[in-house]
Structures are given as structure tokens and as C-alpha cells.
Design a protein around this motif. Structure first.
Motif: not given
Length: 273
Positions: A5-6, A9-11, A26-31
Motif C-alpha cells: 500500500x505504501x 503497488x500490486x502484482x 519484492x517478497x519482503x515488501x509484501x503487506x
């Protein structure tokens, strides 16, 4: 699937469409903190690969996550249907501990026709155990509505990297072969190499892992599976099946190509609709 959310971005990771290139980085950026990075059991569906939940399943069983995806700018990668089907067959055969590079054309043909028959009989809703064969359109559209904002063809990953970096502020390795279909030069060591690859991916920093993995690919594998390619491309049943079963996916892929065509953009990156 990735939702942040910050970064707005969504994938959504369509199976066999180079999605690991984005998802693993980007797995460590996943909400959702890796919620959709594992096999899970959904009572109505049984055991499913949560990495690749189509939108209908996401909306029905995880409505809050579905709405979170809709609230951000979302992306997916599409692939030419025939190329994707061949890649899916390679993974399907290996899942049964068969090496397609060592199979006869007759064996490949028999197994492929069995898959085609089962998928054709399943109609519009194939079982979730056939995740790698699910239609790409089911990851972009839901009940005729386009949910995913931007779809990039697998052949134009550089444009997607540019968009993610400039608009969403993520630093990415420009990697288009995170999990390619390969033939092992020395089949007897394929299993230990796969185990080593999985361990390295868990333990090493992303950039270090990518460098080690690339070295392993160069030393121990060749790209693709020539025997499988040749057999499937010469099967009229495969051609007819892909044209019919993946008709919507062909339209999706062609539209993604048109939307990212650099010759029609006057030097500007047109954002795929």
C-alpha cells in the motif's frame, strides 16, 4: 501476489509468465507478509498453490486481500499462449519425476493428449491442481471486469522494470530468467542442484543468489527442452487446443503487445490499459 500500500503497488503472478522475477525480489515488501507464498488448504478447493490464486478464488475466499489489490496500482505479465503451454507441460512432466529431455516423442504425445483431454473436460473452471494450465485471463479479469491495471508482455520486461522503478520506487535486478525452463547437461545431478538452488534462495541476499544461480545455469543447463518443443509444435491437436482453450489469453497478450509497442509511442512509454 504482492501488495504494498505504501508504494501503491500490486502484482499478480500468472503461472509460467516470468512472475518469479518480480515476486521473489519484492517478497519482503509484501503487506500480506508472505501469506500467499505457500501451499495452503481451502476447504472447498483442497490443497492449492497460493502463489497463483486466480482472481475468482482470491475474491471468494480472501475478500479483504482482493479489495487491497484493487486499491493499489496493479500489474501482471502475460505470455504467448503456445509458448506458455509448452513451458507448463515441461513443469508438469518434471513434477512426476520425468525428464522431458529423455522422453520419446510418443511418450510426450501420450501425456500431452491426456492433459488436453482433462482440461477440455473441465470446461470453464479447471481444478486448482492444474494451476500451471489455468487461463491467464482469470488473473486479469473477473466476471468481465478488468481488475489488473497494467499487463506487460513477457517479451517487454524492461518496460515493466522501468515502470516499477520510476513510479513505485523499488530497486530491481533486471532479471528475466529467474525460473526458466532448462535441460540439465548432467541429469543425475539435477535433483541435488535443485535442492541447492532452493536452499541458496532462502539463505542468500537476492543479488548474491541471482549471481550464483546464473553461474549454475551457465555451467549445468541449456535453455528450453528441444525434444518437447519439437514434439508439441508439430502436434495438430496441441495447436487446435491452444487456439480454442486459450483464445482469451491470445487477445490479452496481443493487447499487451500493442499497449507497449515502442514504435507507436513517440518516445514515451504508453501505459498499458
Amino acid at each position: 501476489m504482492i501488495i504494498n500500500k505504501a508504494h501503491d503497488f500490486g502484482f499478480v503472478h500468472i503461472p509460467k509468465c516470468a512472475g518469479s522475477t518480480i515476486r521473489q525480489q519484492l517478497r519482503d515488501k509484501d503487506d500480506a507478509q508472505g501469506k500467499f507464498y505457500h501451499t495452503m488448504t481451502i476447504p472447498e478447493l483442497g490443497k492449492v498453490n497460493a502463489n497463483h490464486l486466480p482472481l475468482a478464488v482470491l475474491a471468494a475466499h480472501f475478500p479483504q486481500d482482493f479489495e487491497a489489490l484493487r486499491a493499489v496500482t496493479s500489474y501482471a505479465i502475460a505470455r504467448a499462449p503456445m509458448e506458455r503451454f509448452i513451458s507448463s507441460m515441461a513443469q508438469y512432466l518434471r513434477r512426476d519425476d520425468q525428464n522431458p529431455a529423455e522422453m520419446s516423442a510418443a511418450e510426450i504425445r501420450k501425456r500431452t493428449l491426456a492433459v488436453i483431454a482433462e482440461l477440455s473436460a473441465s470446461g470453464a473452471a479447471p481444478e486448482m491442481r492444474h494451476t500451471i494450465f489455468l487461463r491467464q485471463a482469470g488473473y486479469v479479469f473477473l466476471q468481465g471486469e478488468k481488475i489488473i491495471d497494467h499487463v506487460y508482455p513477457m517479451t517487454r520486461m524492461e518496460a515493466l522494470f522501468d515502470r516499477i522503478e520510476t513510479q513505485h520506487g523499488f530497486d530491481l535486478i533486471r532479471d528475466t530468467v529467474w525460473n526458466p525452463t532448462v535441460t540439465y547437461r548432467f541429469p543425475l545431478i539435477s535433483r541435488p542442484l535443485k535442492s541447492l538452488k532452493e536452499t541458496a534462495q532462502k539463505l542468500l541476499p537476492v543479488k548474491t543468489y541471482a549471481s550464483v544461480r546464473d553461474l549454475g545455469f551457465r555451467l549445468f543447463t541449456t535453455r528450453g527442452v528441444a525434444a518437447l518443443n519439437d514434439t508439441l509444435l508439430n502436434m495438430s491437436e496441441v495447436t487446435a487446443f491452444v487456439q480454442d482453450y486459450y483464445g482469451e489469453d491470445k487477445k490479452l497478450y496481443q493487447e499487451a503487445l500493442r499497449a507497449t509497442d515502442p514504435d507507436k509511442q513517440d518516445g514515451r512509454q504508453e501505459m498499458p490499459a
